[in-house]
Scaffold this motif. Structure first.
Motif, PDB file in Angstrom:
ATOM      1  N   SER A  77      34.502  -5.127 -49.232  1.00 35.15           N
ATOM      2  CA  SER A  77      33.873  -3.670 -48.914  1.00 35.15           C
ATOM      3  C   SER A  77      34.095  -2.752 -50.248  1.00 35.15           C
ATOM      4  CB  SER A  77      34.968  -2.899 -47.996  1.00 35.15           C
ATOM      5  OG  SER A  77      36.443  -3.217 -48.496  1.00 35.15           O
ATOM      6  N   TYR A  78      33.199  -1.461 -50.309  1.00 33.70           N
ATOM      7  CA  TYR A  78      33.298  -0.665 -51.225  1.00 33.70           C
ATOM      8  C   TYR A  78      34.577   0.018 -51.235  1.00 33.70           C
ATOM      9  CZ  TYR A  78      32.133   3.778 -53.623  1.00 33.70           C
ATOM     10  OH  TYR A  78      32.331   4.737 -54.381  1.00 33.70           O
ATOM     11  N   PRO A  79      35.415   0.325 -52.313  1.00 32.53           N
ATOM     12  CA  PRO A  79      36.775   0.463 -52.481  1.00 32.53           C
ATOM     13  C   PRO A  79      37.156   1.864 -52.290  1.00 32.53           C
ATOM     14  CG  PRO A  79      35.939  -0.073 -54.968  1.00 32.53           C
ATOM     15  CD  PRO A  79      34.806  -0.185 -53.674  1.00 32.53           C
ATOM     16  N   PHE A  80      36.281   2.975 -52.173  1.00 34.86           N
ATOM     17  CA  PHE A  80      36.635   4.476 -52.385  1.00 34.86           C
ATOM     18  C   PHE A  80      35.964   5.246 -51.188  1.00 34.86           C
ATOM     19  CE2 PHE A  80      36.276   2.925 -56.694  1.00 34.86           C
ATOM     20  CZ  PHE A  80      37.693   2.848 -57.359  1.00 34.86           C
ATOM     21  N   THR A  81      36.249   6.362 -51.006  1.00 36.66           N
ATOM     22  CA  THR A  81      35.800   7.097 -49.667  1.00 36.66           C
ATOM     23  C   THR A  81      34.466   7.585 -49.863  1.00 36.66           C
ATOM     24  OG1 THR A  81      36.736   9.039 -50.732  1.00 36.66           O
ATOM     25  CG2 THR A  81      38.410   7.760 -49.550  1.00 36.66           C
ATOM     26  N   GLU A  82      33.930   7.797 -50.995  1.00 36.60           N
ATOM     27  CA  GLU A  82      32.649   8.426 -51.052  1.00 36.60           C
ATOM     28  C   GLU A  82      31.962   7.897 -52.641  1.00 36.60           C
ATOM     29  OE1 GLU A  82      32.833  12.675 -50.922  1.00 36.60           O
ATOM     30  OE2 GLU A  82      33.197  12.695 -53.011  1.00 36.60           O
ATOM     31  N   ALA A 142      16.751  13.398 -55.740  1.00 38.03           N
ATOM     32  CA  ALA A 142      18.122  12.893 -55.095  1.00 38.03           C
ATOM     33  C   ALA A 142      17.801  11.831 -53.929  1.00 38.03           C
ATOM     34  CB  ALA A 142      18.710  14.109 -54.355  1.00 38.03           C
ATOM     35  N   ASP A 143      16.622  11.852 -53.161  1.00 41.14           N
ATOM     36  CA  ASP A 143      16.840  10.973 -51.980  1.00 41.14           C
ATOM     37  C   ASP A 143      16.185   9.561 -52.568  1.00 41.14           C
ATOM     38  OD1 ASP A 143      17.213  12.823 -50.310  1.00 41.14           O
ATOM     39  OD2 ASP A 143      15.144  13.269 -49.695  1.00 41.14           O
ATOM     40  N   SER A 144      15.355   9.492 -53.679  1.00 38.53           N
ATOM     41  CA  SER A 144      14.838   8.202 -54.127  1.00 38.53           C
ATOM     42  C   SER A 144      16.115   7.731 -54.952  1.00 38.53           C
ATOM     43  CB  SER A 144      13.898   8.278 -55.165  1.00 38.53           C
ATOM     44  OG  SER A 144      14.091   9.114 -56.148  1.00 38.53           O
ATOM     45  N   LEU A 145      17.079   8.423 -55.562  1.00 40.04           N
ATOM     46  CA  LEU A 145      18.294   7.474 -56.083  1.00 40.04           C
ATOM     47  C   LEU A 145      19.057   7.044 -55.129  1.00 40.04           C
ATOM     48  CD1 LEU A 145      18.966  10.485 -59.012  1.00 40.04           C
ATOM     49  CD2 LEU A 145      18.218   7.967 -59.321  1.00 40.04           C
ATOM     50  N   ILE A 163      23.838  20.375 -54.900  1.00 45.69           N
ATOM     51  CA  ILE A 163      24.554  19.277 -54.686  1.00 45.69           C
ATOM     52  C   ILE A 163      24.096  18.839 -53.266  1.00 45.69           C
ATOM     53  CG2 ILE A 163      27.064  18.730 -53.828  1.00 45.69           C
ATOM     54  CD1 ILE A 163      27.841  20.862 -55.850  1.00 45.69           C
ATOM     55  N   LYS A 164      24.031  17.633 -52.860  1.00 42.94           N
ATOM     56  CA  LYS A 164      23.475  17.133 -51.646  1.00 42.94           C
ATOM     57  C   LYS A 164      24.182  15.890 -51.205  1.00 42.94           C
ATOM     58  CE  LYS A 164      18.732  18.375 -52.333  1.00 42.94           C
ATOM     59  NZ  LYS A 164      17.145  18.077 -52.292  1.00 42.94           N
ATOM     60  N   GLU A 165      24.614  15.947 -49.825  1.00 41.20           N
ATOM     61  CA  GLU A 165      25.391  14.971 -49.375  1.00 41.20           C
ATOM     62  C   GLU A 165      24.483  14.059 -48.415  1.00 41.20           C
ATOM     63  OE1 GLU A 165      28.637  15.990 -47.038  1.00 41.20           O
ATOM     64  OE2 GLU A 165      29.616  17.513 -48.566  1.00 41.20           O
ATOM     65  N   HIS A 166      24.846  12.472 -48.532  1.00 42.82           N
ATOM     66  CA  HIS A 166      23.904  11.767 -47.877  1.00 42.82           C
ATOM     67  C   HIS A 166      24.984  10.846 -47.272  1.00 42.82           C
ATOM     68  CE1 HIS A 166      20.491  12.958 -50.570  1.00 42.82           C
ATOM     69  NE2 HIS A 166      21.661  13.188 -51.604  1.00 42.82           N
ATOM     70  N   GLN A 167      24.094  10.134 -46.261  1.00 43.96           N
ATOM     71  CA  GLN A 167      25.150   8.856 -45.445  1.00 43.96           C
ATOM     72  C   GLN A 167      24.195   7.950 -45.659  1.00 43.96           C
ATOM     73  OE1 GLN A 167      28.071   9.524 -44.242  1.00 43.96           O
ATOM     74  NE2 GLN A 167      28.492   7.270 -44.185  1.00 43.96           N
ATOM     75  N   ARG A 168      24.840   6.888 -46.124  1.00 42.79           N
ATOM     76  CA  ARG A 168      24.109   5.409 -46.436  1.00 42.79           C
ATOM     77  C   ARG A 168      25.017   4.556 -45.753  1.00 42.79           C
ATOM     78  NH1 ARG A 168      18.994   3.207 -47.929  1.00 42.79           N
ATOM     79  NH2 ARG A 168      19.629   1.066 -48.255  1.00 42.79           N
ATOM     80  N   GLU A 169      24.519   3.568 -44.654  1.00 43.99           N
ATOM     81  CA  GLU A 169      25.280   3.016 -44.075  1.00 43.99           C
ATOM     82  C   GLU A 169      26.584   3.681 -43.626  1.00 43.99           C
ATOM     83  OE1 GLU A 169      24.109   0.257 -42.755  1.00 43.99           O
ATOM     84  OE2 GLU A 169      21.979   0.387 -43.857  1.00 43.99           O
ATOM     85  N   ASN A 170      27.825   3.092 -44.169  1.00 48.92           N
ATOM     86  CA  ASN A 170      29.179   3.261 -44.171  1.00 48.92           C
ATOM     87  C   ASN A 170      29.838   4.038 -45.135  1.00 48.92           C
ATOM     88  OD1 ASN A 170      29.048   1.277 -45.521  1.00 48.92           O
ATOM     89  ND2 ASN A 170      31.164   0.581 -44.950  1.00 48.92           N
ATOM     90  N   VAL A 171      28.850   4.406 -46.201  1.00 45.57           N
ATOM     91  CA  VAL A 171      29.287   5.134 -47.449  1.00 45.57           C
ATOM     92  C   VAL A 171      28.767   6.611 -47.323  1.00 45.57           C
ATOM     93  CG1 VAL A 171      29.595   5.204 -49.936  1.00 45.57           C
ATOM     94  CG2 VAL A 171      29.737   3.011 -48.640  1.00 45.57           C
TER      95      VAL A 171
END
Length: 206
Positions: free
Chosen positions: A97-102, A77-80, A55-63
Motif C-alpha cells: 500500500s501507498y504509505p501516505f495520505t495523499e 495536470a490531468d495527464s500527469l 492547485i487541483k485535487e484529483h482522486q486516483r483509485e484510493n489515493v
C-alpha cells in the motif's frame, strides 16, 4: 534518522507553500498566508516549495493526488495525474500500500526530479511536456522513478549512512521504474529504452 514534524510557512498572499505531510491549517492575514504542514508519521526528509501555483485535487483509485503547477502549465495536470496514477497503482500491487495520505505533484525550478515523502518535485521542463520521443521517455522515466521513492526511501529505507548508501534506494527506484515500463510497453519499445536513456544523467534524477 526519521522524524515527525509540525511546520508553519509564511509567504506573500500571492503564493502558496507546499510541503511533505498533511495541510492542517491555512490562514490569511495582513497580506500574507501561513500554511501549516504536519506529519505524525516519521519521515526521512522534509521538503518545502513556494510559488504562485494553480492547485487541483484529483482522486486516483484510493489515493488523493494534488497538483501544484505554475498557471501556464496547469493544463498538464490531468495527464500527469493519469500517468503517475498508473505508476502508483502498479507499485501498490507490486510493493504494498501507498504509505501516505495523499500524493503531491509539485512544479519547481530545480533540475530534474526529487521524491521526498508524499510528493514529487519536478522541473518545469518535465512538467510542460517533451519536444521529441527521447525527451518524452526521459520525462516519463523521471516521473515513475521519483514516484517509486515513495516506497524506496519513503516506506523502506536503510539504517546506515556513508558513501554509497544511496545506491540502494536509487537502484530500487530504477528497478521499479523499469518494471513499470515492462508492464506497459511491448518488447520492441523496451529494447529501445537503453538508447533513449543514454542521456539520463545524474542531474536528471534524485
Amino acid at each position: 534518522p526519521r522524524y515527525s514534524f509540525d511546520v508553519s510557512i509564511t509567504v506573500p498572499d500571492t503564493l502558496a507553500a507546499v510541503s511533505s505531510g498533511a495541510l492542517v491549517e491555512n490562514t490569511d492575514a495582513a497580506g500574507k498566508k501561513t500554511f501549516r504542514w504536519k506529519s505524525d508519521t516519521p519521515v526521512f526528509a522534509l521538503s518545502v516549495s513556494a510559488a504562485k501555483y494553480d492547485i487541483k485535487e484529483h482522486q486516483r483509485e484510493n489515493v488523493r493526488v494534488v497538483t501544484y503547477l505554475y498557471p501556464e502549465h496547469a493544463v498538464r495536470a490531468d495527464s500527469l495525474v493519469a500517468f503517475v496514477g498508473d505508476a502508483l497503482q502498479f507499485y501498490e500491487k507490486e510493493f504494498g500500500s501507498y504509505p501516505f495520505t495523499e500524493f503531491k505533484i509539485v512544479e519547481t525550478e530545480r533540475t530534474g526530479g526529487y521524491g521526498p515523502p508524499g510528493m514529487i518535485l519536478l522541473s518545469s521542463s518535465h512538467v510542460k511536456g517533451a519536444s521529441n520521443e527521447t525527451e518524452k521517455r526521459l520525462n516519463d522515466f523521471v516521473l515513475v522513478h521519483e514516484t517509486a521513492h515513495q516506497w524506496w526511501g519513503g516506506k523502506v529505507s536503510h539504517t546506515f549512512s556513508g558513501e554509497g548508501t544511496g545506491i540502494l534506494t536509487e537502484g530500487l527506484a530504477d528497478y521499479s521504474a523499469f518494471r513499470f515500463f515492462e508492464s506497459t510497453t511491448d518488447m520492441n519499445e523496451r529494447l529501445s529504452f537503453p538508447l533513449s536513456l543514454a542521456f539520463f544523467s545524474a542531474e536528471a534524477k534524485g
